[in-house]
Design an enzyme around this catalytic site. Structure first.
Site, mmCIF file in Angstrom:
data_model
loop_
_atom_site.group_PDB
_atom_site.id
_atom_site.type_symbol
_atom_site.label_atom_id
_atom_site.label_comp_id
_atom_site.label_asym_id
_atom_site.label_seq_id
_atom_site.Cartn_x
_atom_site.Cartn_y
_atom_site.Cartn_z
ATOM 1 N N HIS A 112 0.835 -1.206 0.000
ATOM 2 C CA HIS A 112 0.000 0.000 0.000
ATOM 3 C C HIS A 112 0.869 1.256 0.000
ATOM 4 C CE1 HIS A 112 -3.233 -2.538 2.271
ATOM 5 N NE2 HIS A 112 -3.654 -2.363 1.037
ATOM 6 N N LYS A 146 -18.188 -4.776 7.278
ATOM 7 C CA LYS A 146 -16.957 -5.508 6.976
ATOM 8 C C LYS A 146 -16.127 -5.587 8.246
ATOM 9 C CE LYS A 146 -13.453 -5.718 3.375
ATOM 10 N NZ LYS A 146 -12.989 -5.167 2.113
ATOM 11 N N ARG A 171 -2.129 -6.436 -8.150
ATOM 12 C CA ARG A 171 -1.071 -7.414 -7.886
ATOM 13 C C ARG A 171 -1.139 -8.482 -8.968
ATOM 14 N NH1 ARG A 171 -3.194 -8.293 -1.913
ATOM 15 N NH2 ARG A 171 -5.018 -8.298 -3.253
ATOM 16 N N SER A 192 -3.137 -7.447 3.466
ATOM 17 C CA SER A 192 -3.357 -7.186 4.893
ATOM 18 C C SER A 192 -3.671 -8.490 5.619
ATOM 19 C CB SER A 192 -4.510 -6.196 5.085
ATOM 20 O OG SER A 192 -4.188 -4.951 4.531
HETATM 21 O O1 PNS Z 1 -8.961 -2.455 0.376
HETATM 22 P P1 PNS Z 1 -10.252 -2.937 -0.210
HETATM 23 O O2 PNS Z 1 -11.094 -3.565 0.849
HETATM 24 O O3 PNS Z 1 -10.041 -3.820 -1.415
HETATM 25 O O4 PNS Z 1 -11.022 -1.621 -0.737
HETATM 26 C C1 PNS Z 1 -12.293 -1.718 -1.281
HETATM 27 C C2 PNS Z 1 -12.955 -0.316 -1.395
HETATM 28 C C3 PNS Z 1 -12.950 0.392 -0.065
HETATM 29 C C4 PNS Z 1 -12.222 0.503 -2.417
HETATM 30 C C5 PNS Z 1 -14.431 -0.560 -1.892
HETATM 31 O O5 PNS Z 1 -15.030 -1.536 -1.100
HETATM 32 C C6 PNS Z 1 -15.276 0.717 -1.846
HETATM 33 O O6 PNS Z 1 -15.051 1.637 -2.595
HETATM 34 N N1 PNS Z 1 -16.296 0.741 -0.946
HETATM 35 C C7 PNS Z 1 -17.143 1.872 -0.756
HETATM 36 C C8 PNS Z 1 -18.570 1.579 -1.204
HETATM 37 C C9 PNS Z 1 -18.713 1.738 -2.708
HETATM 38 O O7 PNS Z 1 -18.460 2.784 -3.263
HETATM 39 N N2 PNS Z 1 -19.138 0.645 -3.373
HETATM 40 C C10 PNS Z 1 -19.274 0.652 -4.801
HETATM 41 C C11 PNS Z 1 -17.950 0.347 -5.518
HETATM 42 S S1 PNS Z 1 -17.354 -1.287 -5.110
#
Ligand code: PNS
Length: 165
Positions: free
Chosen positions: A23, A47, A96, A134
């Site tokens: 990150h 989550k 990745r 993570s």
């Molecule tokens: O580190 P992660 O868990 O892969 O990140 C995922 C993240 C936070 C980018 C994604 O879950 C997100 O944008 N969540 C906010 C809700 C949202 O906008 N959902 C629609 C797009 S998936």
């Protein structure tokens, strides 16, 4: 910067539970492309995170303290709403392996569908971090393994304190 020139703002969103070296590498590289890069930490009650919202934000702040144009903020709800609220036009994500691609493509397309003016750009993870996540960090730390090289040095002790008190 002249008043007419619009500030280029990017948002790097994620759960960061906790921030890994992968990150941080993306943050450093992306920060060079924008006038301001906001690391957006998702506050998602559904989550399960091991680190609290405050802990995740504080650990990231420790890691990016030397980067003048990087800010860390939490967000709730839709990412595109947060991006718009911050006056940003770009979402940054890291890729990745090929296995990341399908989910990332879906997310980028969905976000573009919801907000035409917001684009997603991807950074290929540094080869040395390509196996990192993570979840792997938590697993290694919880079982007493060595997490040096997996998380930024600044937060190694904090991660152990949380996962192996
Ligand atoms: O580190 P992660 O868990 O892969 O990140 C995922 C993240 C936070 C980018 C994604 O879950 C997100 O944008 N969540 C906010 C809700 C949202 O906008 N959902 C629609 C797009 S998936």
């Amino acid at each position: 910067m002249s008043a007419e020139k619009k500030m280029r703002i990017g948002v790097y969103p994620g759960s960061f539970d906790p921030m890994t070296k992968g990150h941080l590498d993306i943050v450093v590289r992306a920060s060079k492309l924008f006038d301001k890069l906001i690391v957006g930490v998702l506050k998602n009650d559904s989550k399960q995170s091991i680190f609290t919202m405050e802990e995740r934000v504080s650990l990231i702040k420790k890691c990016v303290s030397e980067l003048d144009n990087v800010e860390v903020e939490m967000f709730q709800g839709l990412l595109v709403d947060f991006v718009k609220e911050k006056g940003a036009g770009t979402i940054v994500r890291g890729l990745r392996a090929v296995s990341d691609y399908e989910y990332e493509l879906q997310m980028a397309m969905l976000n573009k569908h919801m907000e035409e003016n917001v684009d997603t750009i991807f950074f290929m993870t540094d080869i040395h971090n390509s196996f990192l996540s993570s979840s792997i960090v938590k697993d290694v730390a919880q079982n007493g393994g060595n997490i040096k090289g997996l998380v930024p040095d600044e937060i190694i002790e904090d991660v152990y304190k949380k996962l192996r008190p």
